[in-house]
Design an enzyme around this catalytic site. Structure first.
Site, mmCIF file in Angstrom:
data_model
loop_
_atom_site.group_PDB
_atom_site.id
_atom_site.type_symbol
_atom_site.label_atom_id
_atom_site.label_comp_id
_atom_site.label_asym_id
_atom_site.label_seq_id
_atom_site.Cartn_x
_atom_site.Cartn_y
_atom_site.Cartn_z
ATOM 1 C CG ASP A 138 -17.196 -59.478 -21.794
ATOM 2 O OD1 ASP A 138 -16.961 -60.234 -23.001
ATOM 3 O OD2 ASP A 138 -16.789 -59.977 -20.818
ATOM 4 C CE LYS A 139 -24.186 -52.190 -22.544
ATOM 5 N NZ LYS A 139 -25.556 -52.418 -22.120
#
Length: 321
Positions: A138-139
Protein backbone atom coordinates in the site's frame (compact mmCIF):
# COMPACT_ATOMS: atom_id res chain seq x y z
CA UNK A 1 8.86 -3.61 -29.67
CA UNK A 2 7.34 -6.84 -28.43
CA UNK A 3 8.31 -10.00 -26.57
CA UNK A 4 7.07 -13.58 -27.12
CA UNK A 5 5.19 -14.96 -24.14
CA UNK A 6 4.88 -18.67 -23.35
CA UNK A 7 3.35 -19.47 -19.94
CA UNK A 8 1.68 -22.58 -18.57
CA UNK A 9 -0.22 -23.15 -15.31
CA UNK A 10 -2.47 -25.91 -14.00
CA UNK A 11 -6.03 -25.39 -12.74
CA UNK A 12 -5.86 -26.70 -9.18
CA UNK A 13 -8.81 -27.84 -7.07
CA UNK A 14 -9.32 -24.43 -5.43
CA UNK A 15 -10.24 -22.97 -8.84
CA UNK A 16 -12.52 -25.81 -10.00
CA UNK A 17 -15.98 -25.02 -11.39
CA UNK A 18 -15.09 -21.38 -12.08
CA UNK A 19 -15.20 -19.56 -15.41
CA UNK A 20 -12.15 -19.69 -17.66
CA UNK A 21 -11.58 -15.93 -17.46
CA UNK A 22 -12.00 -15.88 -13.67
CA UNK A 23 -9.48 -18.71 -13.30
CA UNK A 24 -7.04 -16.97 -15.66
CA UNK A 25 -7.16 -13.77 -13.60
CA UNK A 26 -6.17 -15.73 -10.50
CA UNK A 27 -3.51 -17.88 -12.17
CA UNK A 28 -1.95 -14.97 -14.08
CA UNK A 29 -2.42 -11.95 -11.77
CA UNK A 30 0.40 -10.08 -13.50
CA UNK A 31 -1.92 -9.42 -16.46
CA UNK A 32 -5.11 -7.40 -16.52
CA UNK A 33 -8.53 -9.04 -16.81
CA UNK A 34 -9.17 -7.36 -20.16
CA UNK A 35 -5.86 -8.57 -21.64
CA UNK A 36 -6.54 -12.14 -20.53
CA UNK A 37 -10.06 -12.03 -21.95
CA UNK A 38 -8.67 -10.75 -25.26
CA UNK A 39 -6.19 -13.65 -25.33
CA UNK A 40 -9.02 -16.12 -24.65
CA UNK A 41 -11.08 -14.69 -27.52
CA UNK A 42 -8.09 -14.62 -29.90
CA UNK A 43 -7.07 -18.18 -29.04
CA UNK A 44 -3.72 -17.13 -27.59
CA UNK A 45 -4.88 -18.52 -24.23
CA UNK A 46 -5.91 -22.16 -24.51
CA UNK A 47 -7.19 -24.88 -22.17
CA UNK A 48 -5.56 -28.28 -22.78
CA UNK A 49 -4.62 -26.97 -26.21
CA UNK A 50 -8.19 -25.99 -27.13
CA UNK A 51 -9.85 -22.60 -27.52
CA UNK A 52 -12.57 -22.08 -24.93
CA UNK A 53 -15.06 -19.30 -24.19
CA UNK A 54 -14.57 -16.88 -21.32
CA UNK A 55 -17.77 -18.01 -19.55
CA UNK A 56 -17.13 -21.77 -19.77
CA UNK A 57 -16.53 -23.44 -16.41
CA UNK A 58 -13.68 -25.90 -15.81
CA UNK A 59 -13.84 -28.93 -13.48
CA UNK A 60 -10.14 -28.69 -12.58
CA UNK A 61 -6.89 -30.37 -13.59
CA UNK A 62 -6.66 -28.62 -16.95
CA UNK A 63 -3.52 -26.89 -18.22
CA UNK A 64 -3.96 -23.26 -19.27
CA UNK A 65 -1.34 -22.01 -21.69
CA UNK A 66 -0.65 -18.52 -22.96
CA UNK A 67 1.24 -18.18 -26.25
CA UNK A 68 1.05 -14.51 -27.07
CA UNK A 69 3.04 -11.45 -27.99
CA UNK A 70 3.55 -8.98 -25.17
CA UNK A 71 3.83 -5.37 -26.22
CA UNK A 72 6.50 -3.28 -24.55
CA UNK A 73 5.18 -0.78 -21.99
CA UNK A 74 4.37 2.43 -23.82
CA UNK A 75 1.71 4.04 -21.64
CA UNK A 76 4.04 4.79 -18.73
CA UNK A 77 6.98 7.15 -18.87
CA UNK A 78 10.32 6.72 -17.08
CA UNK A 79 10.84 9.28 -14.32
CA UNK A 80 14.04 10.15 -12.49
CA UNK A 81 13.02 9.35 -8.91
CA UNK A 82 15.22 7.84 -6.18
CA UNK A 83 14.89 4.14 -5.36
CA UNK A 84 16.40 2.48 -2.29
CA UNK A 85 17.88 -0.67 -3.87
CA UNK A 86 19.23 -3.08 -1.26
CA UNK A 87 20.10 -5.89 -3.70
CA UNK A 88 20.31 -6.37 -7.45
CA UNK A 89 21.71 -8.79 -9.99
CA UNK A 90 20.86 -9.58 -13.61
CA UNK A 91 17.63 -11.36 -12.57
CA UNK A 92 16.02 -9.60 -9.59
CA UNK A 93 15.98 -6.28 -7.74
CA UNK A 94 15.01 -5.92 -4.07
CA UNK A 95 13.95 -2.46 -2.96
CA UNK A 96 13.02 -0.82 0.33
CA UNK A 97 9.86 1.19 -0.39
CA UNK A 98 9.37 4.45 1.53
CA UNK A 99 6.11 5.82 2.89
CA UNK A 100 3.96 7.73 0.42
CA UNK A 101 5.16 6.02 -2.76
CA UNK A 102 2.40 4.50 -4.91
CA UNK A 103 3.59 1.27 -6.54
CA UNK A 104 1.65 1.28 -9.83
CA UNK A 105 -0.20 3.96 -11.82
CA UNK A 106 -3.95 3.86 -11.47
CA UNK A 107 -7.04 6.00 -11.22
CA UNK A 108 -6.03 9.45 -10.01
CA UNK A 109 -2.31 8.62 -10.06
CA UNK A 110 -0.88 8.45 -13.58
CA UNK A 111 2.78 9.00 -12.77
CA UNK A 112 5.23 9.58 -9.92
CA UNK A 113 5.00 5.89 -8.99
CA UNK A 114 7.53 3.17 -8.29
CA UNK A 115 6.85 1.78 -11.77
CA UNK A 116 7.86 5.08 -13.38
CA UNK A 117 11.05 5.16 -11.32
CA UNK A 118 11.90 1.55 -12.19
CA UNK A 119 11.56 2.29 -15.92
CA UNK A 120 14.07 5.14 -15.54
CA UNK A 121 16.71 3.24 -13.55
CA UNK A 122 16.23 -0.11 -15.30
CA UNK A 123 15.01 0.56 -18.90
CA UNK A 124 14.92 -3.16 -19.75
CA UNK A 125 11.91 -3.49 -17.44
CA UNK A 126 9.76 -2.02 -20.20
CA UNK A 127 9.81 -5.53 -21.65
CA UNK A 128 8.54 -7.24 -18.48
CA UNK A 129 4.87 -7.16 -17.35
CA UNK A 130 4.16 -4.28 -14.95
CA UNK A 131 7.85 -3.34 -15.15
CA UNK A 132 8.72 -6.49 -13.21
CA UNK A 133 6.50 -5.75 -10.20
CA UNK A 134 5.10 -9.03 -8.85
CA UNK A 135 3.52 -7.88 -5.58
CA UNK A 136 2.49 -4.56 -4.10
CA UNK A 137 2.60 -2.62 -0.88
CA UNK A 138 0.00 0.00 0.00
CA UNK A 139 1.05 3.61 -0.56
CA UNK A 140 1.84 4.23 3.12
CA UNK A 141 3.23 0.79 3.96
CA UNK A 142 7.01 0.72 4.02
CA UNK A 143 9.45 -2.09 3.40
CA UNK A 144 10.67 -4.79 1.06
CA UNK A 145 9.53 -5.62 -2.46
CA UNK A 146 11.11 -7.80 -5.15
CA UNK A 147 11.12 -6.86 -8.84
CA UNK A 148 11.85 -9.25 -11.72
CA UNK A 149 14.28 -8.13 -14.42
CA UNK A 150 13.39 -10.83 -16.96
CA UNK A 151 10.26 -12.62 -18.17
CA UNK A 152 11.64 -15.89 -16.79
CA UNK A 153 12.18 -14.37 -13.35
CA UNK A 154 8.76 -12.73 -13.43
CA UNK A 155 6.97 -16.00 -14.07
CA UNK A 156 9.06 -17.80 -11.45
CA UNK A 157 8.36 -15.22 -8.74
CA UNK A 158 4.63 -15.15 -9.52
CA UNK A 159 4.61 -18.93 -9.15
CA UNK A 160 6.36 -18.65 -5.76
CA UNK A 161 3.62 -16.29 -4.60
CA UNK A 162 0.93 -18.69 -5.76
CA UNK A 163 2.55 -21.77 -4.20
CA UNK A 164 3.33 -19.75 -1.03
CA UNK A 165 7.06 -20.43 -1.30
CA UNK A 166 7.77 -16.70 -1.02
CA UNK A 167 7.88 -15.66 2.62
CA UNK A 168 6.74 -12.17 3.62
CA UNK A 169 6.84 -10.97 7.21
CA UNK A 170 5.68 -7.62 8.57
CA UNK A 171 5.82 -5.67 11.80
CA UNK A 172 2.87 -3.61 12.99
CA UNK A 173 1.55 -1.72 15.99
CA UNK A 174 -2.12 -2.34 16.72
CA UNK A 175 -4.64 -0.71 19.03
CA UNK A 176 -5.46 -2.90 22.03
CA UNK A 177 -3.69 -5.44 24.21
CA UNK A 178 -3.25 -8.81 22.53
CA UNK A 179 -2.64 -11.72 24.88
CA UNK A 180 -0.79 -13.85 22.33
CA UNK A 181 -0.49 -14.85 18.71
CA UNK A 182 -2.83 -16.64 16.37
CA UNK A 183 -4.07 -17.04 12.82
CA UNK A 184 -6.84 -15.38 10.85
CA UNK A 185 -8.34 -17.49 8.06
CA UNK A 186 -11.13 -15.33 6.68
CA UNK A 187 -11.92 -14.60 3.01
CA UNK A 188 -11.57 -11.04 1.75
CA UNK A 189 -13.46 -9.18 -0.98
CA UNK A 190 -14.35 -5.64 -1.95
CA UNK A 191 -16.57 -3.93 0.64
CA UNK A 192 -20.22 -4.14 -0.41
CA UNK A 193 -20.91 -0.40 -0.11
CA UNK A 194 -17.58 1.39 0.40
CA UNK A 195 -15.66 0.60 -2.77
CA UNK A 196 -12.29 1.93 -1.58
CA UNK A 197 -12.31 -0.61 1.25
CA UNK A 198 -11.92 -4.36 1.49
CA UNK A 199 -13.75 -6.51 4.03
CA UNK A 200 -14.11 -10.04 5.34
CA UNK A 201 -16.81 -11.53 3.10
CA UNK A 202 -18.06 -15.16 3.01
CA UNK A 203 -17.74 -15.28 -0.80
CA UNK A 204 -14.36 -13.52 -0.91
CA UNK A 205 -10.96 -14.93 -1.84
CA UNK A 206 -9.06 -17.08 0.64
CA UNK A 207 -6.89 -15.00 2.97
CA UNK A 208 -4.64 -16.33 5.74
CA UNK A 209 -2.60 -14.21 8.15
CA UNK A 210 -0.45 -15.47 11.02
CA UNK A 211 0.52 -13.11 13.83
CA UNK A 212 2.56 -13.27 17.04
CA UNK A 213 2.98 -10.87 19.91
CA UNK A 214 6.35 -9.13 20.24
CA UNK A 215 5.49 -6.69 23.06
CA UNK A 216 2.31 -5.73 24.89
CA UNK A 217 1.99 -2.13 26.05
CA UNK A 218 -0.67 -0.42 28.17
CA UNK A 219 -3.09 0.16 25.30
CA UNK A 220 -1.27 -1.17 22.23
CA UNK A 221 0.60 -4.22 20.95
CA UNK A 222 3.68 -4.62 18.76
CA UNK A 223 3.22 -7.68 16.55
CA UNK A 224 4.91 -9.61 13.74
CA UNK A 225 2.82 -11.04 10.91
CA UNK A 226 3.37 -13.63 8.20
CA UNK A 227 1.25 -13.80 5.07
CA UNK A 228 0.21 -17.02 3.38
CA UNK A 229 -1.88 -15.13 0.81
CA UNK A 230 -1.60 -11.62 -0.58
CA UNK A 231 -5.01 -9.96 -0.75
CA UNK A 232 -5.45 -6.21 -0.99
CA UNK A 233 -5.18 -4.62 2.49
CA UNK A 234 -5.05 -8.14 3.97
CA UNK A 235 -3.25 -7.38 7.24
CA UNK A 236 -5.22 -4.18 7.80
CA UNK A 237 -8.55 -5.93 7.18
CA UNK A 238 -7.78 -9.01 9.26
CA UNK A 239 -6.53 -7.09 12.29
CA UNK A 240 -9.52 -4.75 12.17
CA UNK A 241 -11.75 -7.84 11.93
CA UNK A 242 -10.19 -9.04 15.22
CA UNK A 243 -10.89 -5.58 16.70
CA UNK A 244 -7.17 -4.77 16.85
CA UNK A 245 -6.81 -2.26 13.99
CA UNK A 246 -3.45 -0.78 13.08
CA UNK A 247 -2.36 2.50 14.64
CA UNK A 248 -2.80 5.31 12.11
CA UNK A 249 -5.10 3.37 9.79
CA UNK A 250 -7.87 5.88 9.15
CA UNK A 251 -9.55 3.53 6.65
CA UNK A 252 -10.06 0.58 8.99
CA UNK A 253 -9.53 1.96 12.52
CA UNK A 254 -11.94 4.88 12.24
CA UNK A 255 -11.26 8.21 13.92
CA UNK A 256 -8.47 8.49 16.45
CA UNK A 257 -9.45 7.72 20.04
CA UNK A 258 -6.73 8.49 22.56
CA UNK A 259 -6.56 6.26 25.65
CA UNK A 260 -7.31 8.06 28.90
CA UNK A 261 -4.42 9.13 31.11
CA UNK A 262 -1.60 8.83 28.58
CA UNK A 263 1.28 11.31 28.55
CA UNK A 264 1.44 14.35 26.29
CA UNK A 265 4.41 12.76 24.52
CA UNK A 266 2.45 9.65 23.56
CA UNK A 267 -0.56 11.77 22.63
CA UNK A 268 1.68 13.70 20.24
CA UNK A 269 3.07 10.53 18.61
CA UNK A 270 -0.36 8.99 18.13
CA UNK A 271 -1.91 12.20 16.79
CA UNK A 272 0.93 12.80 14.37
CA UNK A 273 1.70 9.28 13.22
CA UNK A 274 1.28 9.82 9.47
CA UNK A 275 0.13 6.39 8.24
CA UNK A 276 -0.84 2.85 9.18
CA UNK A 277 1.91 1.38 11.38
CA UNK A 278 2.93 -1.42 9.02
CA UNK A 279 6.39 -2.32 7.69
CA UNK A 280 7.39 -5.21 5.36
CA UNK A 281 10.42 -6.29 7.38
CA UNK A 282 11.49 -9.60 5.85
CA UNK A 283 11.33 -11.18 2.41
CA UNK A 284 12.33 -14.76 1.61
CA UNK A 285 12.44 -16.17 -1.92
CA UNK A 286 14.08 -18.72 -4.17
CA UNK A 287 16.34 -17.03 -6.69
CA UNK A 288 14.73 -17.65 -10.10
CA UNK A 289 18.07 -18.30 -11.84
CA UNK A 290 20.31 -19.97 -9.25
CA UNK A 291 17.69 -21.72 -7.09
CA UNK A 292 19.35 -20.25 -3.99
CA UNK A 293 17.16 -19.57 -0.96
CA UNK A 294 17.55 -15.86 -0.17
CA UNK A 295 16.43 -13.77 2.80
CA UNK A 296 16.36 -9.98 3.00
CA UNK A 297 15.65 -7.76 6.01
CA UNK A 298 14.79 -4.10 6.39
CA UNK A 299 15.25 -1.94 9.49
CA UNK A 300 12.16 -0.27 10.89
CA UNK A 301 11.76 3.30 9.56
CA UNK A 302 12.26 6.29 11.81
CA UNK A 303 8.58 7.07 12.38
CA UNK A 304 7.93 3.46 13.46
CA UNK A 305 10.91 3.51 15.84
CA UNK A 306 9.74 6.79 17.37
CA UNK A 307 6.27 5.33 17.95
CA UNK A 308 7.69 2.26 19.69
CA UNK A 309 9.97 4.43 21.81
CA UNK A 310 7.02 6.53 22.99
CA UNK A 311 5.02 3.39 23.83
CA UNK A 312 7.99 1.87 25.66
CA UNK A 313 8.62 5.05 27.66
CA UNK A 314 4.95 5.27 28.65
CA UNK A 315 4.87 1.61 29.64
CA UNK A 316 8.04 1.84 31.76
CA UNK A 317 6.90 5.04 33.50
CA UNK A 318 4.03 3.21 35.22
CA UNK A 319 4.57 1.25 38.40
CA UNK A 320 4.04 -2.50 37.93
CA UNK A 321 2.76 -4.78 40.66
Amino acid sequence: MSEPLNLERTVTAEFSHQRVDHIAVQLFPEYSRSKLQNWIVSGELTVDGKIRKCKEKLPGGEVIRIQATLEVLQDHQPQDMPIDVIYKDDTIIVINKPMGLVVHPGAGKKDGTLLNALLFHFPELSQVPRAGIVHRLDKDTTGLMVVARTLMAHGHLIEQLQTREMGREYEAVVIGQLTGGGMVNEPIARHSTQRIKMAVQPMGKEAITHYRLLKKYDHHSHIRLKLETGRTHQIRVHMAYLHYPLVGDSTYAGRLRLPKGISEELQYELKNFPRQALHAQQLELIHPKTGEQMCFNSDLPEDFVDLLSALEFEFNSHERF
